[in-house]
Design a protein around this motif. Structure first.
Motif, PDB file in Angstrom:
ATOM      1  N   THR A 140       0.784  -1.235   0.000  1.00 11.14           N
ATOM      2  CA  THR A 140       0.000   0.000   0.000  1.00 11.14           C
ATOM      3  C   THR A 140       0.820   1.290   0.000  1.00 11.14           C
ATOM      4  O   THR A 140       0.479   2.252  -0.677  1.00 11.14           O
ATOM      5  CB  THR A 140      -0.934  -0.004   1.227  1.00 11.14           C
ATOM      6  OG1 THR A 140      -1.488  -1.314   1.328  1.00 11.14           O
ATOM      7  CG2 THR A 140      -2.019   1.033   1.109  1.00 11.14           C
ATOM      8  N   GLY A 153      -2.387   6.681   2.806  1.00 13.17           N
ATOM      9  CA  GLY A 153      -2.840   5.745   1.777  1.00 13.17           C
ATOM     10  C   GLY A 153      -3.574   6.435   0.647  1.00 13.17           C
ATOM     11  O   GLY A 153      -3.676   5.888  -0.442  1.00 13.17           O
ATOM     12  N   GLY A 154      -4.103   7.610   0.916  1.00 16.17           N
ATOM     13  CA  GLY A 154      -4.811   8.331  -0.131  1.00 16.17           C
ATOM     14  C   GLY A 154      -3.949   9.405  -0.735  1.00 16.17           C
ATOM     15  O   GLY A 154      -2.727   9.408  -0.580  1.00 16.17           O
ATOM     16  N   THR A 159      -8.448  -3.006  -1.711  1.00 18.03           N
ATOM     17  CA  THR A 159      -8.125  -1.587  -1.495  1.00 18.03           C
ATOM     18  C   THR A 159      -6.629  -1.351  -1.317  1.00 18.03           C
ATOM     19  O   THR A 159      -6.055  -0.427  -1.886  1.00 18.03           O
ATOM     20  CB  THR A 159      -8.873  -1.069  -0.253  1.00 18.03           C
ATOM     21  OG1 THR A 159     -10.256  -1.384  -0.387  1.00 18.03           O
ATOM     22  CG2 THR A 159      -8.701   0.426  -0.100  1.00 18.03           C
ATOM     23  N   LEU A 160      -6.009  -2.221  -0.497  1.00 14.91           N
ATOM     24  CA  LEU A 160      -4.598  -1.990  -0.170  1.00 14.91           C
ATOM     25  C   LEU A 160      -3.676  -2.297  -1.347  1.00 14.91           C
ATOM     26  O   LEU A 160      -2.472  -2.055  -1.280  1.00 14.91           O
ATOM     27  CB  LEU A 160      -4.212  -2.834   1.038  1.00 14.91           C
ATOM     28  CG  LEU A 160      -4.967  -2.457   2.313  1.00 14.91           C
ATOM     29  CD1 LEU A 160      -4.786  -3.511   3.379  1.00 14.91           C
ATOM     30  CD2 LEU A 160      -4.498  -1.102   2.831  1.00 14.91           C
ATOM     31  N   LEU A 172      -4.418   4.642  -5.361  1.00 15.75           N
ATOM     32  CA  LEU A 172      -4.623   5.125  -3.991  1.00 15.75           C
ATOM     33  C   LEU A 172      -4.331   6.611  -3.857  1.00 15.75           C
ATOM     34  O   LEU A 172      -5.003   7.330  -3.140  1.00 15.75           O
ATOM     35  CB  LEU A 172      -3.723   4.337  -3.021  1.00 15.75           C
ATOM     36  CG  LEU A 172      -4.184   2.914  -2.707  1.00 15.75           C
ATOM     37  CD1 LEU A 172      -3.102   2.179  -1.938  1.00 15.75           C
ATOM     38  CD2 LEU A 172      -5.476   2.940  -1.912  1.00 15.75           C
ATOM     39  N   ARG A 173      -3.320   7.041  -4.571  1.00 13.87           N
ATOM     40  CA  ARG A 173      -2.897   8.437  -4.382  1.00 13.87           C
ATOM     41  C   ARG A 173      -3.748   9.407  -5.167  1.00 13.87           C
ATOM     42  O   ARG A 173      -3.512  10.601  -5.148  1.00 13.87           O
ATOM     43  CB  ARG A 173      -1.418   8.574  -4.753  1.00 13.87           C
ATOM     44  CG  ARG A 173      -0.553   7.804  -3.778  1.00 13.87           C
ATOM     45  CD  ARG A 173       0.879   7.773  -4.209  1.00 13.87           C
ATOM     46  NE  ARG A 173       1.572   8.964  -3.802  1.00 13.87           N
ATOM     47  CZ  ARG A 173       2.879   8.994  -3.544  1.00 13.87           C
ATOM     48  NH1 ARG A 173       3.602   7.889  -3.652  1.00 13.87           N
ATOM     49  NH2 ARG A 173       3.447  10.109  -3.186  1.00 13.87           N
ATOM     50  N   LEU A 174      -4.745   8.878  -5.877  1.00 14.27           N
ATOM     51  CA  LEU A 174      -5.618   9.763  -6.642  1.00 14.27           C
ATOM     52  C   LEU A 174      -6.881  10.120  -5.864  1.00 14.27           C
ATOM     53  O   LEU A 174      -7.661  10.961  -6.294  1.00 14.27           O
ATOM     54  CB  LEU A 174      -6.005   9.094  -7.973  1.00 14.27           C
ATOM     55  CG  LEU A 174      -4.816   8.675  -8.843  1.00 14.27           C
ATOM     56  CD1 LEU A 174      -5.296   7.995 -10.116  1.00 14.27           C
ATOM     57  CD2 LEU A 174      -3.950   9.894  -9.177  1.00 14.27           C
ATOM     58  N   ARG A 175      -7.115   9.453  -4.758  1.00 15.97           N
ATOM     59  CA  ARG A 175      -8.333   9.715  -3.994  1.00 15.97           C
ATOM     60  C   ARG A 175      -7.994   9.702  -2.507  1.00 15.97           C
ATOM     61  O   ARG A 175      -6.963   9.199  -2.101  1.00 15.97           O
ATOM     62  CB  ARG A 175      -9.346   8.583  -4.235  1.00 15.97           C
ATOM     63  CG  ARG A 175      -9.714   8.393  -5.682  1.00 15.97           C
ATOM     64  CD  ARG A 175     -10.953   7.538  -5.763  1.00 15.97           C
ATOM     65  NE  ARG A 175     -10.825   6.530  -6.789  1.00 15.97           N
ATOM     66  CZ  ARG A 175     -11.685   5.514  -6.935  1.00 15.97           C
ATOM     67  NH1 ARG A 175     -12.675   5.368  -6.080  1.00 15.97           N
ATOM     68  NH2 ARG A 175     -11.535   4.644  -7.902  1.00 15.97           N
ATOM     69  N   PRO A 176      -8.891  10.236  -1.670  1.00 21.55           N
ATOM     70  CA  PRO A 176      -8.655  10.149  -0.219  1.00 21.55           C
ATOM     71  C   PRO A 176      -8.630   8.688   0.221  1.00 21.55           C
ATOM     72  O   PRO A 176      -9.274   7.833  -0.411  1.00 21.55           O
ATOM     73  CB  PRO A 176      -9.865  10.868   0.390  1.00 21.55           C
ATOM     74  CG  PRO A 176     -10.476  11.652  -0.727  1.00 21.55           C
ATOM     75  CD  PRO A 176     -10.130  10.956  -1.993  1.00 21.55           C
ATOM     76  N   ALA A 177      -7.917   8.419   1.286  1.00 22.89           N
ATOM     77  CA  ALA A 177      -7.863   7.053   1.803  1.00 22.89           C
ATOM     78  C   ALA A 177      -9.270   6.593   2.143  1.00 22.89           C
ATOM     79  O   ALA A 177     -10.082   7.359   2.650  1.00 22.89           O
ATOM     80  CB  ALA A 177      -6.975   7.001   3.046  1.00 22.89           C
ATOM     81  N   ARG A 178      -9.580   5.356   1.837  1.00 25.68           N
ATOM     82  CA  ARG A 178     -10.945   4.887   2.103  1.00 25.68           C
ATOM     83  C   ARG A 178     -10.916   3.727   3.081  1.00 25.68           C
ATOM     84  O   ARG A 178      -9.890   3.061   3.261  1.00 25.68           O
ATOM     85  CB  ARG A 178     -11.639   4.502   0.805  1.00 25.68           C
ATOM     86  CG  ARG A 178     -10.990   3.328   0.106  1.00 25.68           C
ATOM     87  CD  ARG A 178     -11.179   3.420  -1.379  1.00 25.68           C
ATOM     88  NE  ARG A 178     -10.017   4.082  -1.975  1.00 25.68           N
ATOM     89  CZ  ARG A 178      -9.922   4.409  -3.245  1.00 25.68           C
ATOM     90  NH1 ARG A 178     -10.900   4.175  -4.066  1.00 25.68           N
ATOM     91  NH2 ARG A 178      -8.824   4.984  -3.708  1.00 25.68           N
TER      92      ARG A 178
END
Lengths: 312, 426, 183
Positions: free
Chosen positions: A38, A306-307, C72-73, C78-84
């Motif tokens: 991740t 992670g985001g 998800t992980l 991942l870096r295109l959206r907020p962490a979910r």
């Protein structure tokens, strides 16, 4: 959420999201391949101005399991030595491209300062600052209690927690009071009046000077480390008197409800706030707390890093 | 040719021409009637030049933070014509040699009267009395003695100092801080300090020393001055002592009239000061006490620090704030605007009373014929946004950066000479 | 959602027919059901996997081990959206080693989700084979990935949105296309 500086930064939904994420991550790391991709390419700096091998290793394992690059940076605080200041250290880390800085500092508010002074752009995680807060410890405590008392899901509504010991100097107590309140638990602080901060009566919890009256009502009891040196500053007359009045021994453990669990943030002072037989009893969850610490810190790092970056 | 301050309003009253010659106010004439070098003072209020009882000029020793000269410039721009340079320099101002050096540097800068404060004890150590007599009899004519920064906490030593200064009509200015109750103290002790995990500086640590000292001053029939009063409880003690006839005076800092402890929640050391910022109730009590005369004077406790001593963790940062260039504005905002003081009252608290306490004969004169021309001409309707980059002080640690404050200092005369004109050094 | 620009492409009976057909094809392809493991990709893939399990059970009289696999992980965006928040991953106790894993998802689009799922599987074990079942294939692949079992091939333009509604998560069964910009 960009930083985690205080347990007060978290509302109920965010706190539960961290605990739920930690629970998922805990199950993933039970398997043989423990590593997740991740945070590949992200850099996490452990910036420790105060020795704490256990917390540092916990964050290090958490970051590595998420494939982040980890840099450990042990430093001396600007107040201690006239060495490199926090600011210069921060600028160095920024130049190295740190995505997150996990900071442990002997001075209260240092993580807050690091996050707000404009020295760095990355996320800041408070890994314990002075006598202020230690939010990831509170999260792992909540995680541990939830697992044992609420089947590992939801909040801690109605759970009765006693926090016993040197509340005055305890960052663990401050963060726990805030987080447990957010999660609906009912906290009672137990300490001699000298070890309670001024104004504690305004905190969202009860306060007692008498551990024995509190014990039978608890679902969980958390024993705080009490430094023997405190008696030199007249906080209490002697270690013996402290442990007699506030220590958790087997006689007191027997007065806890059957289901109640015992926590301690470590390192323990056996014979001071907790007797050896209690520390080693199956109701004590200290070893599990350590394991849960890794999962909770993975969850925090994942949710912070992670985001996308907030300024992306 | 005489200087004519045309249309100035002494104490905000009727506009007149103030005629200045040979360093004195020589005539007060109807507007437009006097001849000479005219400075247009239309709309400006003429007040006696301000006198600061509590200034840290840092020289000798910390010239990186401030010098007598840079501090004098800041003082002049703030409307001051006299400052008392505190003794906690390096070396400490505990000998005639050091106080004379500071005094001469002040003379050389020539912008304000620089009155050195002498240390009460050698090296501020609180152990042995410094050569108070030598300092009093030196060229610097020291009358105010203080270990400011540290409290003269030994009761016997304090008693002796109070007695000793009587020989020179001096005064002991006490930094009231019980040391054991304030070990490693970082901020006001209260609910917030408990939440922030910062060691508390309890009000009682100030009040207990003031209570002891007013009783000592009464006992030995001497004169006591209390530095930077910061709590409502201190006000009560001083009020009680004055009621009993104790010869005590007190000062309050501008920041304690306006800022409160909740600013500390930012952990920004710009708000770190000693004594600490207190509660809104304390601020209220201090304003009332200054209005009713329980507190005699506003004193800045101007405390310059180099940037690196503030650009750090709270616990590692230095205590103190700049004050000279903003004191007048804070006084306008906190005392004039709410109607707690009129302009005569402000002149008393910022000039007349501090000159009297410090026994500075040349300062604090009324705006009247025959007075030495130490005059601040201020614009009560002017406002400005404080910018730490535009201060004359060598340091930048103002807590008011980017705040808009009322009241500007337009012209200043020091001994009849113009030191500030149109808001800039002349 | 603007209903005038939304049309239904599969209704509830279309969906159950598609699932039954996929179940048949899976069993036929694997020559039986006893080596299979069904892993649904959250959210709707999990419900679909469960329905396929039940359909296979009707055909074969055997309940295929079924679980969920959150990817998800392992995502590459991942870096295109907020962490979910994470969705549950539950691997059946039989494990996946030497089994035929059927990944189940609702819509196949770029192929990136499946790529992430393959990475995730790699960290869990070593299946004999991995197959992919989807309710809708809408095209526009960005990776060399193709489905083995498809409920419906649905030609779409990139700007259109395909939405799968299932009783379990949305209250009713349908597949709709919504025209225009992403909402």
């Amino acid at each position: 959420m960009k930083h985690l500086l205080s347990a007060a930064d978290l509302d109920r939904d965010q706190a539960i999201m961290i605990l739920d994420t930690a629970a998922e991550l805990a199950s993933l790391t039970d398997r043989s391949v423990k590593k997740l991709p991740t945070l590949r390419g992200r850099t996490v700096v452990n910036l420790f101005f105060e020795d704490s091998t256990r917390t540092r290793i916990s964050f290090e394992v958490a970051a590595k399991r998420l494939s982040a690059d980890v840099i450990n940076f042990a430093a001396k605080g600007s107040s201690v030595s006239k060495g490199e200041s926090l600011k210069d250290t921060a600028l160095t880390l920024e130049a190295m491209g740190a995505d997150a800085v996990v900071i442990r500092h002997n001075l209260s508010g240092a993580p807050h300062r690091l996050a707000t002074a404009g020295w760095i752009g990355g996320s800041v995680v408070n890994a314990g600052d002075g006598t202020h807060e230690h939010p990831t410890q509170a999260l792992l405590d909540a995680f541990t209690m939830r697992k044992h008392l609420r089947n590992g899901s939801g909040d801690l509504d109605g759970v009765r927690v006693g926090i016993v010991g040197d509340v005055l100097h305890s960052r663990v107590a401050r963060s726990n009071v805030l987080l447990l309140r957010t999660l609906g638990a009912h906290v009672t602080l137990v300490a001699p009046p000298t070890l309670l901060p001024l104004g504690v009566e305004t905190w969202p919890c009860d306060v007692s000077y008498d551990i024995d009256s509190v014990l039978p009502r608890l679902d969980a009891i958390m024993m705080l480390r009490v430094q023997g040196e405190r008696m030199h500053d007249a906080y209490f007359p002697s270690a013996l008197e402290y442990s007699r009045l506030y220590g958790l021994d087997s006689a007191r453990m027997a007065r806890l409800p059957e289901h109640a669990v015992i926590l301690h943030p470590g390192p323990m002072n056996r014979g001071m706030e907790i007797s050896a037989d209690v520390a080693d009893s199956p109701r004590s969850l200290m070893v599990e707390q350590v394991a849960n610490g890794v999962s909770v810190r993975m969850a925090v790092l994942y949710l912070l890093l992670g985001g996308m970056k907030e300024n992306d | 040719m005489p200087l004519v301050l045309r249309g100035a309003r002494p104490y905000g009253e009727e506009a007149v021409d103030l005629v200045i010659a040979d360093g004195l106010i020589v005539n007060i004439a109807p507007v437009g009637s006097a001849d000479g070098d005219v400075i247009d003072c239309d709309g400006l209020i003429a007040l006696p030049g301000f006198v600061d009882l509590h200034t840290h000029l840092r020289e000798p020793g910390r010239e990186d933070a401030e010098t007598v000269e840079s501090g004098s410039r800041a003082a002049a721009l703030g409307g001051f014509t006299c400052v008392h340079a505190m003794a906690n320099t390096s070396p400490v101002a505990d000998t005639a040699g050091v106080v004379e050096q500071v005094w001469r540097l002040g003379e050389r800068a020539g912008l304000v009267d620089v009155r050195p404060v002498g240390a009460v004890t050698i090296g501020l150590s609180g152990e042995r009395m410094a050569e108070i007599g030598a300092m009093a009899n030196s060229e610097a004519q020291v009358r105010v003695f203080s270990d400011d920064g540290k409290c003269v906490h030994d009761a016997a030593l304090m008693r002796r100092a109070l007695e000793y200064v009587k020989a020179f009509d001096g005064v002991v200015a006490q930094h009231a801080q019980e040391p054991r109750l304030t070990e490693n103290a970082q901020m006001n002790e209260g609910i917030l300090s408990g939440q922030l995990g910062l060691t508390g500086w309890p009000a009682v640590a100030e009040e207990a020393i003031i209570a002891r000292d007013v009783l000592l001053a009464q006992h030995v029939d001497s004169r006591l001055h209390v530095c930077h009063v910061s709590t409502a409880g201190s006000v009560e003690v001083i009020r009680w002592a004055k009621g009993r006839g104790v010869n005590v005076t007190a000062e309050v800092c501008p920041h304690h009239l306006i800022l409160t402890e909740d600013l500390v929640a930012s952990y920004d050391p710009i708000y770190k000061v000693n004594p600490p910022l207190r509660t809104a109730a304390d601020v209220e009590a201090l304003r009332e006490a200054l209005a009713d005369g329980t507190i005699d004077a506003i004193a800045t406790d101007h405390a310059p620090h180099p940037h690196e001593d503030k650009d750090c963790e709270w616990g590692a940062a230095a205590f103190g704030m700049l004050g000279l260039e903003t004191a007048f504005s804070i006084a306008v905002k906190t005392m004039i605007e709410p109607g707690l003081l009129d302009w005569r009252g402000l002149a008393d608290r910022m000039s007349v009373a501090p000159a009297r306490i410090g026994r500075v004969r040349e300062q604090g004169h009324a705006i009247e014929v025959g007075s030495i021309a130490n005059i601040a001409l201020v614009d009560p309707t002017g406002t400005r946004v404080i910018s730490s980059d535009r201060l004359a002080s060598k340091s930048r640690n103002t807590p008011y950066a980017s705040m808009e404050l009322p009241g500007t200092v337009v012209h200043v005369l020091y001994g009849g000479n113009i030191t500030v004109r149109d808001g800039a050094l002349a | 959602m603007d209903s005038s620009r939304t049309r239904i492409v599969l209704d509830d009976s279309d969906i159950s027919r598609a699932i039954r057909r996929i179940a048949h094809e899976i069993v036929e392809n694997a020559k039986g059901a006893d080596e299979l493991v069904l892993l649904g990709i959250p959210t709707r893939g999990v419900a679909l996997a469960e329905r396929i399990r039940s359909a296979i059970s009707e055909i074969e009289g055997y309940s295929v081990p079924t679980g969920s696999l959150d990817i998800t992980l392992y995502r590459d965006d991942l870096r295109l959206r907020p962490a979910r928040a994470l969705e549950p991953t539950s691997i059946p106790s039989e494990g996946i080693d030497d089994r035929i894993v059927i990944l189940v998802d609702d819509v196949l689009f770029s192929g990136r989700t499946v790529r992430a799922a393959l990475d995730a599987l790699n960290d869990i074990g070593r299946p004999r084979a991995v197959r992919l079942a989807v309710l809708v294939d809408r095209g526009h692949r960005e990776l060399p990935i193709r489905p083995d079992f498809v409920g419906k091939n649905l030609p779409t333009s990139v700007g259109e949105q395909v939405r799968v509604n299932l009783v379990e998560s949305d209250g009713s069964d349908s597949v709709t296309i919504h025209e225009g910009d992403s909402a």
